[in-house]
Design a protein around this motif. Structure first.
Motif, PDB file in Angstrom:
ATOM      1  N   TYR A 101       0.651  -0.973  -0.141  1.00 28.09           N
ATOM      2  CA  TYR A 101       0.495   0.221  -0.052  1.00 28.09           C
ATOM      3  C   TYR A 101       0.895   0.857   0.351  1.00 28.09           C
ATOM      4  N   PHE A 102       2.151   0.981   0.523  1.00 29.99           N
ATOM      5  CA  PHE A 102       3.181   2.593   0.301  1.00 29.99           C
ATOM      6  C   PHE A 102       3.049   3.290  -1.186  1.00 29.99           C
ATOM      7  N   GLY A 103       3.553   1.673  -1.873  1.00 29.06           N
ATOM      8  CA  GLY A 103       3.500   1.932  -2.752  1.00 29.06           C
ATOM      9  C   GLY A 103       2.729   2.458  -3.936  1.00 29.06           C
ATOM     10  N   ASP A 104       1.473   2.131  -3.267  1.00 27.13           N
ATOM     11  CA  ASP A 104       0.392   2.653  -4.246  1.00 27.13           C
ATOM     12  C   ASP A 104       0.301   4.618  -3.851  1.00 27.13           C
ATOM     13  N   ALA A 105       0.821   4.494  -2.589  1.00 26.01           N
ATOM     14  CA  ALA A 105      -0.030   6.069  -1.583  1.00 26.01           C
ATOM     15  C   ALA A 105       1.257   6.006  -2.404  1.00 26.01           C
ATOM     16  N   THR A 106       2.769   5.875  -2.442  1.00 22.00           N
ATOM     17  CA  THR A 106       3.610   6.911  -3.353  1.00 22.00           C
ATOM     18  C   THR A 106       3.226   7.533  -5.066  1.00 22.00           C
ATOM     19  N   ALA A 107       2.710   5.678  -5.769  1.00 18.94           N
ATOM     20  CA  ALA A 107       2.389   6.219  -7.102  1.00 18.94           C
ATOM     21  C   ALA A 107       1.106   7.516  -6.894  1.00 18.94           C
ATOM     22  N   HIS A 108      -0.168   7.206  -6.834  1.00 19.87           N
ATOM     23  CA  HIS A 108      -0.900   8.118  -6.659  1.00 19.87           C
ATOM     24  C   HIS A 108      -0.106   9.205  -6.663  1.00 19.87           C
ATOM     25  N   ALA A 109       0.662   9.800  -5.825  1.00 16.16           N
ATOM     26  CA  ALA A 109       1.266  10.838  -5.092  1.00 16.16           C
ATOM     27  C   ALA A 109       1.921  12.001  -6.374  1.00 16.16           C
ATOM     28  N   SER A 110       1.723  10.912  -7.289  1.00 13.82           N
ATOM     29  CA  SER A 110       3.181  11.322  -8.292  1.00 13.82           C
ATOM     30  C   SER A 110       1.881  11.893  -9.745  1.00 13.82           C
ATOM     31  N   ILE A 111       0.722  12.005  -9.835  1.00 16.09           N
ATOM     32  CA  ILE A 111      -0.604  12.643 -10.532  1.00 16.09           C
ATOM     33  C   ILE A 111      -0.829  14.769  -9.955  1.00 16.09           C
ATOM     34  N   LEU A 112      -0.143  14.281  -8.583  1.00 14.56           N
ATOM     35  CA  LEU A 112       0.102  16.019  -8.120  1.00 14.56           C
ATOM     36  C   LEU A 112       1.255  16.132  -8.509  1.00 14.56           C
ATOM     37  N   GLY A 113       2.472  15.497  -8.827  1.00 12.86           N
ATOM     38  CA  GLY A 113       3.260  15.960  -9.242  1.00 12.86           C
ATOM     39  C   GLY A 113       2.981  16.356 -10.246  1.00 12.86           C
ATOM     40  N   GLY A 118      10.846  16.370 -12.419  1.00 16.69           N
ATOM     41  CA  GLY A 118      11.809  16.788 -10.880  1.00 16.69           C
ATOM     42  C   GLY A 118       9.964  17.039 -10.299  1.00 16.69           C
ATOM     43  N   GLY A 119       8.798  17.275 -10.644  1.00 14.30           N
ATOM     44  CA  GLY A 119       7.763  17.345 -10.263  1.00 14.30           C
ATOM     45  C   GLY A 119       7.347  15.977 -10.217  1.00 14.30           C
ATOM     46  N   VAL A 120       6.941  15.190 -10.167  1.00 11.12           N
ATOM     47  CA  VAL A 120       6.555  13.839  -9.793  1.00 11.12           C
ATOM     48  C   VAL A 120       7.628  12.849  -9.044  1.00 11.12           C
ATOM     49  N   LEU A 121       9.385  13.266  -8.722  1.00 12.79           N
ATOM     50  CA  LEU A 121      10.334  13.018  -7.866  1.00 12.79           C
ATOM     51  C   LEU A 121      10.165  13.820  -7.189  1.00 12.79           C
ATOM     52  N   SER A 122       9.964  15.077  -6.665  1.00  9.54           N
ATOM     53  CA  SER A 122       9.527  16.170  -5.715  1.00  9.54           C
ATOM     54  C   SER A 122       8.452  15.905  -4.832  1.00  9.54           C
ATOM     55  N   VAL A 123       6.784  15.652  -5.387  1.00  4.31           N
ATOM     56  CA  VAL A 123       5.951  14.879  -4.452  1.00  4.31           C
ATOM     57  C   VAL A 123       6.473  13.585  -4.530  1.00  4.31           C
ATOM     58  N   ALA A 124       6.580  12.790  -4.630  1.00  5.18           N
ATOM     59  CA  ALA A 124       6.771  11.756  -4.561  1.00  5.18           C
ATOM     60  C   ALA A 124       7.436  11.306  -3.487  1.00  5.18           C
ATOM     61  N   LEU A 125       9.141  12.182  -2.903  1.00  6.46           N
ATOM     62  CA  LEU A 125       9.772  12.356  -1.847  1.00  6.46           C
ATOM     63  C   LEU A 125       9.398  12.782  -0.805  1.00  6.46           C
ATOM     64  N   ILE A 126       8.505  14.118  -0.775  1.00  5.89           N
ATOM     65  CA  ILE A 126       7.455  14.073   0.560  1.00  5.89           C
ATOM     66  C   ILE A 126       7.023  13.589   0.885  1.00  5.89           C
ATOM     67  N   MET A 127       5.870  12.455   0.184  1.00  6.09           N
ATOM     68  CA  MET A 127       4.850  11.607   0.238  1.00  6.09           C
ATOM     69  C   MET A 127       6.048  10.469   1.304  1.00  6.09           C
ATOM     70  N   ALA A 128       7.157  10.116   0.810  1.00  6.89           N
ATOM     71  CA  ALA A 128       7.095   8.832   1.251  1.00  6.89           C
ATOM     72  C   ALA A 128       8.282   9.670   2.971  1.00  6.89           C
ATOM     73  N   LEU A 129       8.187  10.780   1.888  1.00  4.58           N
ATOM     74  CA  LEU A 129       8.839  11.227   3.607  1.00  4.58           C
ATOM     75  C   LEU A 129       7.715  11.565   4.840  1.00  4.58           C
ATOM     76  N   THR A 130       6.676  11.277   4.565  1.00  2.03           N
ATOM     77  CA  THR A 130       5.341  11.859   5.541  1.00  2.03           C
ATOM     78  C   THR A 130       5.341  10.768   5.893  1.00  2.03           C
ATOM     79  N   VAL A 131       4.304  10.000   5.448  1.00  2.00           N
ATOM     80  CA  VAL A 131       4.328   8.536   5.497  1.00  2.00           C
ATOM     81  C   VAL A 131       5.250   7.693   6.499  1.00  2.00           C
ATOM     82  N   SER A 132       7.048   7.990   6.393  1.00  2.00           N
ATOM     83  CA  SER A 132       7.911   7.308   7.621  1.00  2.00           C
ATOM     84  C   SER A 132       8.161   8.114   8.585  1.00  2.00           C
ATOM     85  N   ALA A 133       7.450   9.739   8.612  1.00  2.00           N
ATOM     86  CA  ALA A 133       7.406  10.352   9.670  1.00  2.00           C
ATOM     87  C   ALA A 133       6.426  10.046  10.811  1.00  2.00           C
ATOM     88  N   LEU A 134       4.764  10.297   9.790  1.00  2.00           N
ATOM     89  CA  LEU A 134       3.785   9.311  10.998  1.00  2.00           C
ATOM     90  C   LEU A 134       3.506   8.091  10.773  1.00  2.00           C
TER      91      LEU A 134
END
Length: 268
Positions: A36-48, A61-77
């Motif tokens: 599900y983590f993979g799904d969440a990161t992939a879905h966020a890429s549309i926002l990127g 660059g946009g996709v990578l930035s948003v995917a990184l933010i999503m990954a870091l946010t999920v890891s932190a929370l």
């Protein structure tokens, strides 16, 4: 005429580049139950994609930035006691929805959403190949240099801690690698199928692997066969290429599961 002038050659090279990185990373996704983590990161890429178009920057660059933010946010929370399945479900679907709405609000920009949702591997250009193989090389280098630590933290976090390895740090490294794979794979299989290419080759290889390293190698092989056969079948039957690649991978997974069941049945 250059070899790369053939769109089928470019598509094949792009698909192989993606699976070279996605398949071994997918093994860790399977071992850690991070589907599900993979799904969440992939879905966020549309926002990127939407943000990249709005600010006139590169899609990668946009996709990578948003995917990184999503990954870091999920890891932190995730480390603060949140229920991960609920958190990932909310973030996956909400980020996809916000991305689709944001794309529709951008004036003067025409975008083929189907290409980003399901991929457009046949439209891959030379620069796309450079990005895909460059990103894949970085992911493979990261996995190779951190393989022992990542494996220990995945299979036995307590042993990792005793050995001076931070399981949380290794989780973050995996998250960053996953974000990179999502960014390079969006052109090939699209947002909705990225998770499939992470999971299915690794899951198909699992019954036949006695060691983690063997599973990773088998997953890469299964992914390559899926790409090569999928592209040829899509060309022959005029079907969408990205989904056809995933369909071939799914058939291989079913065949591997049946073979595993037969093997266990004969052993009894």
């Amino acid at each position: 005429m250059s070899l790369l002038d053939d769109f089928m050659i470019r598509a094949t090279l792009a698909g192989l580049g993606v699976v070279m990185a996605a398949a071994p990373l997918g093994c860790f996704v399977v071992w850690r139950r991070m589907a599900y983590f993979g799904d969440a990161t992939a879905h966020a890429s549309i926002l990127g994609v939407a943000l990249a178009l709005a600010f006139n920057v590169s899609i990668f660059g946009g996709v990578l930035s948003v995917a990184l933010i999503m990954a870091l946010t999920v890891s932190a929370l995730g480390g603060r006691g949140y229920a991960m399945d609920t958190l990932l479900g909310v973030m996956a679907h909400s980020s996809l929805a916000f991305g689709l709405v944001a794309v529709s609000l951008i004036d003067g920009v025409r975008i083929d959403l189907m290409a980003y949702l399901f991929g457009d591997i046949l439209a891959v250009g030379r620069m796309d190949l450079l990005v895909i193989w460059g990103g894949a090389a970085l992911v493979l280098l990261l996995l190779l240099t951190r393989w022992s630590a990542l494996l220990t933290a995945t299979l036995n976090p307590d042993l990792a801690s005793a050995a001076g390895i931070s399981p949380r740090r290794e989780q973050l490294i995996l998250s960053l690698a996953l974000a990179m794979v999502v960014a390079v794979a969006i052109k090939v299989v699209g947002v909705l199928l990225i998770a499939a290419m992470l999971l299915i080759p690794a899951a198909a290889a699992r019954p036949f692997a006695r060691t983690p390293e063997r599973m990773a190698v088998l997953a890469v092989g299964i992914g390559m066969v899926s790409v090569l056969a999928g592209i040829q079948l899509a060309f022959h039957f005029d079907t969408p290429t990205g989904p056809t690649i995933v369909c071939v991978a799914a058939v291989l997974f079913c065949a591997a599961s049946v073979a595993d069941l037969l093997k266990k049945g004969s052993a009894r």
